[in-house]
Design a protein around this motif. Structure first.
Motif, PDB file in Angstrom:
ATOM      1  N   THR A 105       2.937   1.444  -3.284  1.00 28.88           N
ATOM      2  CA  THR A 105       2.213   1.923  -4.465  1.00 28.88           C
ATOM      3  C   THR A 105       2.309   3.445  -4.577  1.00 28.88           C
ATOM      4  OG1 THR A 105       0.670   0.125  -4.131  1.00 28.88           O
ATOM      5  CG2 THR A 105      -0.007   1.855  -5.649  1.00 28.88           C
ATOM      6  N   ILE A 106       2.224   4.105  -3.439  1.00 27.95           N
ATOM      7  CA  ILE A 106       2.245   5.575  -3.466  1.00 27.95           C
ATOM      8  C   ILE A 106       3.665   6.126  -3.541  1.00 27.95           C
ATOM      9  CG2 ILE A 106       1.668   7.657  -2.128  1.00 27.95           C
ATOM     10  CD1 ILE A 106      -0.694   6.178  -3.394  1.00 27.95           C
ATOM     11  N   ASP A 134       6.674  -1.864  -9.610  1.00 27.29           N
ATOM     12  CA  ASP A 134       5.327  -2.353  -9.775  1.00 27.29           C
ATOM     13  C   ASP A 134       4.825  -2.875  -8.422  1.00 27.29           C
ATOM     14  OD1 ASP A 134       3.596  -3.556 -12.201  1.00 27.29           O
ATOM     15  OD2 ASP A 134       3.592  -4.932 -10.507  1.00 27.29           O
ATOM     16  N   ARG A 135       3.520  -2.725  -8.174  1.00 21.51           N
ATOM     17  CA  ARG A 135       2.989  -3.146  -6.882  1.00 21.51           C
ATOM     18  C   ARG A 135       3.295  -4.627  -6.583  1.00 21.51           C
ATOM     19  NH1 ARG A 135      -3.213  -2.081  -5.487  1.00 21.51           N
ATOM     20  NH2 ARG A 135      -3.616  -3.599  -3.872  1.00 21.51           N
ATOM     21  N   ASP A 136       3.173  -5.447  -7.625  1.00 21.79           N
ATOM     22  CA  ASP A 136       3.377  -6.876  -7.397  1.00 21.79           C
ATOM     23  C   ASP A 136       4.834  -7.216  -7.109  1.00 21.79           C
ATOM     24  OD1 ASP A 136       0.759  -7.552  -7.661  1.00 21.79           O
ATOM     25  OD2 ASP A 136       0.894  -7.689  -9.834  1.00 21.79           O
ATOM     26  N   THR A 194       0.822  -1.203   0.000  1.00 26.78           N
ATOM     27  CA  THR A 194       0.000   0.000   0.000  1.00 26.78           C
ATOM     28  C   THR A 194       0.857   1.253   0.000  1.00 26.78           C
ATOM     29  OG1 THR A 194      -1.704  -1.200   1.163  1.00 26.78           O
ATOM     30  CG2 THR A 194      -1.823   1.194   1.229  1.00 26.78           C
TER      31      THR A 194
END
Lengths: 387, 286
Positions: B254-255, B262-264, B251
């Motif tokens: 991501t920001i 990448d988030r993943d 979380t």
């Protein structure tokens, strides 16, 4: 020699003549083959099905109207799983074994880009229905694209935001793939010209469905417009979550949003979302109206932009073969390059690189349906790349 | 406020990951199988929840049907796929599991179509605002469900007879068998509970996204693997903590790292960091 033996003597000859006449007849009556690579399994299968349905409808319409020069049109379809590995083998097979007159890609950029080189080398015309990567048409003069490159549509988005909607504080939520990035690049290129300030930009992956963190940050950014790139399966949850968090900025999407499934997912949150796309739902054009109505009748599913693109690509191929009067590939290529056709995605022609020239349709979601909002037809703004 | 909002989103994401990953770590703990197809059951959970809800109009009924049915499917998968190859080397089961996962995705696509399905009238979408923070009702429900299920699992394994037998089997299968524990029964129970929890997660995610698509399980399939490795394979408590940590790391990542990562990939970057320092994961068993 009696009449009987004369007959006996001539029988094989007559038979041979009849047979060759028959086969000659069969030659002219054999269908014109159009090769299609399309993702029917895997992650891109939903777009693949739409695009292929669009192509099938085009073939159906053309054959019902008597075919092309009296010959029926036939699709030869292979599943490429949106993978370059598959599409290259498929392109070779379509060209060498199936001997297709024209190839159509109903697939994504990766697969299309790889296959384009094979078609170019074999000098068989290849039409990319909705793949967006700029390099596809750079494969050579036998490759054409019947949809916008991302940058062109992104530029139209900037005009829509700054000029038509008069909004100036934009946040970009960008899908991190060639589609999202090229759209965002076009938007950013022209944003300044239309007085739009980009407050922030966030990227997300195509697999994301939960946008909690981005939504929380966007809420704090307080933009008055959000330029969000994505496909219906990311855009639906994104729009829902933005609205649930109380973000009321205008949301601008693109052709990836352009399917009824987007509205099904986002429900009331989809109301007021504006998109740039290729399919004008309230279009007065007979071709577009027929396409929308017949698609829903044939497939019992509301149509979308990808389906219209598959439809357009096949119509372009058929139109070119008809004007060329032959399936000779060089003649068909020249005919495609000279296209001026009223298709379901608008009146189209190609530039020197094989990129499409047409207007951008702006649609808005109203009462659970896409409707016309505006048309952007600024030729200079929408000029596709020429090299 | 942004900080609090992000923390809440992180915990929510972590709770969903925990529900999926716990089933996976349970299977690994008991059978030493990396049950990749577990994520396919998570997707199935979403499909059943949406279909039952659309037919009956009740999401609670949809959720319960989904957990029960998927729990049973989990048992069938054990019986048909894993049991016959238990004595083979572990990679055999892994290959079978990956194959099954791909097959499940394509079966969903053939049966339910490639476009995914949505709720006819999606419940629990209202937002709850509290002192500048907000959560949707469905997100609160997801956190509650995750807490409830994990608490129930803990109580069950600590205090019920079969639960204790289960833990004993995980620790030492041969010894517990000689003490009269029915190992086969424990395995079925294991698959039932793990699969039902994944179905619970799938149902809640279906509610939050209002979309169930054939490939919904593709990210959880590998991310849950990262989480159970991080949590120390087979360790339920470690998996829970690892899931929450990954949820929060993603979380904020991501920001603040979104431009670079990448988030993943955040989960895996974190996994690599931890494994470099502590190769057995955060909470390896004894």
């Amino acid at each position: 020699m009696g009449a009987k033996s004369l007959f006996k003597c001539f029988l094989p000859v007559a038979f041979t003549i009849a047979l060759s006449a028959l086969s000659a007849l069969a030659m002219t009556d054999s269908p014109i083959k159009i090769g299609v690579n399309v993702p029917l399994t895997g992650f891109a299968a939903s777009d693949g099905e739409s695009a292929l349905n669009g192509a099938k409808l085009a073939v159906d319409q053309i054959n019902k109207a008597g075919g092309v020069d009296g010959r029926k049109l036939e699709l030869v379809v292979y599943d490429d799983q949106a993978s370059p590995k598959e599409s290259v083998a498929i392109a070779t097979k379509l060209i060498e074994k199936d001997k297709v007159a024209v190839g159509v890609s109903c697939s994504y950029s990766g697969a299309t880009r790889a296959a384009a080189g094979v078609y170019q080398a074999a000098k068989i015309p290849y039409l990319s229905a909705y793949a967006i990567h700029p390099d596809i048409t750079r494969a050579g003069d036998y490759v054409f694209r019947t949809s916008f490159v991302g940058e062109v549509q992104g530029r139209a988005g900037a005009k829509l935001v700054g000029d038509l909607l008069k909004k100036n504080r934009a946040v970009l939520i960008t899908l991190n793939n060639d589609f999202g990035i090229s759209l965002a690049a076009g938007f950013k290129e022209k944003a300044g010209e239309y007085g739009v300030t980009i407050v922030n930009e966030y990227t997300y992956s195509i697999k994301d469905r939960q946008f909690g963190p981005i939504v929380a940050k966007v809420k704090a950014d307080k933009p008055d417009v959000i330029y969000a790139t994505g496909y219906f399966f990311t855009a639906g949850p994104l729009v829902t979550q933005l609205r649930a968090a109380g973000v009321d900025a205008t949301i601008i999407g693109q052709e990836g949003f352009d399917t009824q499934t987007f509205i099904d997912i986002a429900g009331t949150a989809a109301e007021g979302v504006i998109i740039t796309t290729s399919l004008g739902r309230d279009s007065k054009s007979q071709e577009t109206q027929d396409f929308i109505a017949q698609y829903e009748m044939m497939f019992n599913h509301k149509t979308d932009m990808v389906a219209a693109s598959g439809h357009t690509a096949v119509k372009v191929a058929a139109d070119a073969i008809k004007r060329a009067g032959t399936t000779d590939s060089a003649a068909v290529r020249d005919a495609i390059a000279a296209t001026n056709l009223a298709a379901s995605t608008g009146t189209i022609s190609f530039n020197s690189l094989g990129e499409i020239i047409k207007d951008v349709q702006v649609q808005v979601v109203k009462d659970g349906q896409f409707h016309d909002f505006a048309v952007i037809s600024d030729a200079k703004l929408l000029a596709p790349p020429t090299e | 406020m942004l900080f609090v909002n992000l923390c809440m989103q992180g915990l929510l994401q972590g709770g969903i990951y925990a529900l999926i990953a716990i089933g996976l770590t349970l299977v690994y703990g008991l059978l030493r199988i990396l049950h990749v197809a577990h994520a396919g059951l998570y997707t199935l959970g979403g499909y059943i929840a949406v279909i039952v809800t659309n037919t009956t109009g009740s999401f609670s009924l949809g959720l319960m049907t989904s957990m029960l049915a998927v729990g049973l499917v989990g048992m069938v998968i054990y019986r048909l796929i894993y049991q016959p190859i238990l004595d083979k080397p572990p990679f055999v089961a892994l290959i079978a599991s990956i194959g099954l996962f791909i097959a499940l995705e394509e079966i969903y696509r053939i049966i339910f179509g490639p476009y995914g399905i949505t709720f006819a009238a999606v419940p629990l979408q209202g937002a709850v605002n509290f002192a500048g923070t907000y959560l949707r009702e469905c997100e609160i429900a997801a956190v509650l469900l995750a807490t409830l299920l994990i608490a129930a699992l803990t109580l069950f394994t600590k205090h019920s007879r079969i639960g204790i037998a289960w833990r004993a089997t995980v620790t030492d299968p041969e010894m517990s068998q000689s003490f009269g524990v029915d190992v086969v029964k424990v395995r079925y129970l294991n698959f039932f509970i793990g699969s039902a929890m994944a179905a619970g997660a799938g149902s809640m995610v279906a509610l939050m996204n209002n979309l169930v698509e054939p490939t919904m399980g593709s990210v959880p399939s590998y991310k849950a693997l990262a989480i159970i490795v991080l949590g120390g394979l087979g360790n339920v408590r470690g998996t829970l903590i690892a899931a929450l940590v990954i949820g929060i790391a993603e979380t904020f990542g991501t920001i603040y790292l979104g431009d670079y990562l990448d988030r993943d990939s955040i989960a895996f970057a974190f996994l690599i960091l931890v494994l470099m320092v502590k190769p057995t994961g955060l909470f390896a068993k004894g």
